[in-house]
Design a protein around this motif. Structure first.
Motif, PDB file in Angstrom:
ATOM      1  N   UNK A  37       5.677   6.961  -2.485  1.00 35.48           N
ATOM      2  CA  UNK A  37       6.115   6.586  -1.334  1.00 35.48           C
ATOM      3  C   UNK A  37       7.791   7.243  -1.246  1.00 35.48           C
ATOM      4  N   UNK A  38       8.152   7.630  -2.075  1.00 33.62           N
ATOM      5  CA  UNK A  38       9.668   8.389  -2.025  1.00 33.62           C
ATOM      6  C   UNK A  38      10.592   7.241  -2.665  1.00 33.62           C
ATOM      7  N   UNK A  39      11.731   7.761  -3.008  1.00 33.72           N
ATOM      8  CA  UNK A  39      12.602   6.867  -4.029  1.00 33.72           C
ATOM      9  C   UNK A  39      13.216   5.716  -2.910  1.00 33.72           C
ATOM     10  N   UNK A  40      13.448   5.855  -1.930  1.00 32.00           N
ATOM     11  CA  UNK A  40      14.002   4.495  -0.972  1.00 32.00           C
ATOM     12  C   UNK A  40      13.092   3.606  -0.946  1.00 32.00           C
ATOM     13  N   UNK A  41      11.613   3.987  -0.734  1.00 29.38           N
ATOM     14  CA  UNK A  41      10.508   3.028  -0.635  1.00 29.38           C
ATOM     15  C   UNK A  41      10.521   2.283  -2.215  1.00 29.38           C
ATOM     16  N   UNK A  75      -1.068   4.032  -8.998  1.00 31.74           N
ATOM     17  CA  UNK A  75      -1.148   5.374  -8.180  1.00 31.74           C
ATOM     18  C   UNK A  75      -2.989   4.945  -7.778  1.00 31.74           C
ATOM     19  N   UNK A  76      -3.675   4.856  -8.531  1.00 31.00           N
ATOM     20  CA  UNK A  76      -5.184   4.519  -8.406  1.00 31.00           C
ATOM     21  C   UNK A  76      -5.178   3.514  -7.388  1.00 31.00           C
ATOM     22  N   UNK A  77      -4.895   2.402  -7.688  1.00 31.00           N
ATOM     23  CA  UNK A  77      -4.860   1.227  -6.853  1.00 31.00           C
ATOM     24  C   UNK A  77      -4.413   1.370  -5.210  1.00 31.00           C
ATOM     25  N   UNK A  78      -3.585   2.235  -5.379  1.00 37.44           N
ATOM     26  CA  UNK A  78      -2.998   2.548  -3.742  1.00 37.44           C
ATOM     27  C   UNK A  78      -3.453   3.977  -3.154  1.00 37.44           C
ATOM     28  N   UNK A  79      -4.471   4.435  -3.806  1.00 35.87           N
ATOM     29  CA  UNK A  79      -5.031   5.677  -3.477  1.00 35.87           C
ATOM     30  C   UNK A  79      -5.605   5.990  -2.069  1.00 35.87           C
ATOM     31  N   UNK A 114       6.243   5.378 -10.593  1.00 37.82           N
ATOM     32  CA  UNK A 114       5.100   5.740 -10.017  1.00 37.82           C
ATOM     33  C   UNK A 114       5.325   5.493  -8.239  1.00 37.82           C
ATOM     34  N   UNK A 115       5.743   4.408  -7.993  1.00 39.44           N
ATOM     35  CA  UNK A 115       5.974   4.202  -6.575  1.00 39.44           C
ATOM     36  C   UNK A 115       6.836   5.255  -5.769  1.00 39.44           C
ATOM     37  N   UNK A 116       7.847   5.892  -6.484  1.00 35.23           N
ATOM     38  CA  UNK A 116       8.317   6.864  -6.051  1.00 35.23           C
ATOM     39  C   UNK A 116       7.747   8.145  -5.664  1.00 35.23           C
TER      40      UNK A 116
END
Ligand code: PGA
Length: 258
Positions: free
Chosen positions: A205-209, A155-159, A200-202
């Motif tokens: 960016x949401x589950x589909x992503x 989450x931090x890396x994509x903040x 974390x990705x969900x």
């Protein structure tokens, strides 16, 4: 430029680190590998592998290969202008790189902070350069705290990244204790991390992503264990150090995973 394709196509990335010694050896390697891919007994996709090479070799390797994507092992987080000795993502892209690694543990060990890594990821994705974000724990605690730490880390890396650029992102899970080691993580150890990372990705960016993102495993991958990570470890590809520095070993991994 390469965007990661569907998760049905395994993403096999070699990390050459500071090998080989010369441009001639590098070119000979990809030509030999391409020959095996096109004439070998396995039917492989036309572009069957990715190689993170020393930057100076990238244009030469691009000219030499028809079957591989060529990328960098790191980028600079500075901007266009007056900084000496750095290459920024847009320059890599313009020089022919198809992708880049960011945050490899050997780069982190030289002092790359989590904030610096987040900044690099943001610049690289803004440039629409396919970005392989590497992360992994130094050691595991019995209570499983490392799983939460990995989630926080992603989450931090994509903040600093805008949601619409996530499509250029790939995640490589590389437990630091397994890199350059004698034994890799087990596919089961890998599996639980993949679930945590997708969670974390969900959130971001949401589950589909989250379902679409390639998550790779790296750390002591060998021809004999490569396939087990895809079959039992829940990953969509591999990041391979030492075994990508030998044509036959790398070819065996590529063909066993496809
Ligand atoms: P290794 O390296 O496969 O030699 O363990 C992996 C890496 O550094 O990406």
């Amino acid at each position: 430029m390469a965007k990661p394709i569907s998760r049905h196509v395994p993403l096999i990335i070699g990390n050459w680190k500071t090998t080989p010694a010369t441009r001639e050896e590098a070119v000979k390697f990809v030509k030999g590998l391409d020959r095996k891919i096109t004439t070998g007994k396995y039917k492989l996709p036309r572009r069957a592998y990715y190689l993170a090479a020393p930057d100076i070799f990238i244009p030469h390797l691009k000219a030499a290969t028809k079957n591989g994507y060529i990328g960098s092992q790191n980028v600079s987080g500075t901007s266009l202008g007056q900084t000496t000795g750095q290459t920024i993502p847009s320059q890599l892209l313009s020089g022919g790189a198809d992708f880049t690694l960011i945050g490899h543990s050997e780069v982190r060990a030289t002092g790359e902070t989590a904030d610096a890594r987040a900044h690099k990821v943001a610049l690289s994705l803004q440039a629409k350069l396919m970005t392989v974000l590497c992360l992994g724990e130094h050691e595991r605690d019995k209570g499983g705290k490392y799983l939460q730490e990995l989630e926080d880390d992603v989450k931090h890396a994509l903040s600093l990244v805008k949601r619409d650029l996530f499509e250029y992102l790939v995640i490589a899970y590389e437990p630091v204790w397994a890199i350059g080691a004698k034994t890799p993580a087990t596919p089961q150890e890998c599996f639980e991390v993949v679930i945590a990372l997708r969670r974390a990705l969900a959130t971001l960016g949401g589950i589909d992503y989250a379902k679409k993102v390639h998550i790779l495993y790296g750390g002591s991958v060998l021809p004999e264990n490569a396939k087990s990570f895809l079959e039992e470890g829940g990953v969509d590809g591999l990041l391979i150090g030492r075994a990508s520095q030998d044509v036959q070993d790398f070819y065996t991994i590529i063909s066993s995973c496809h």
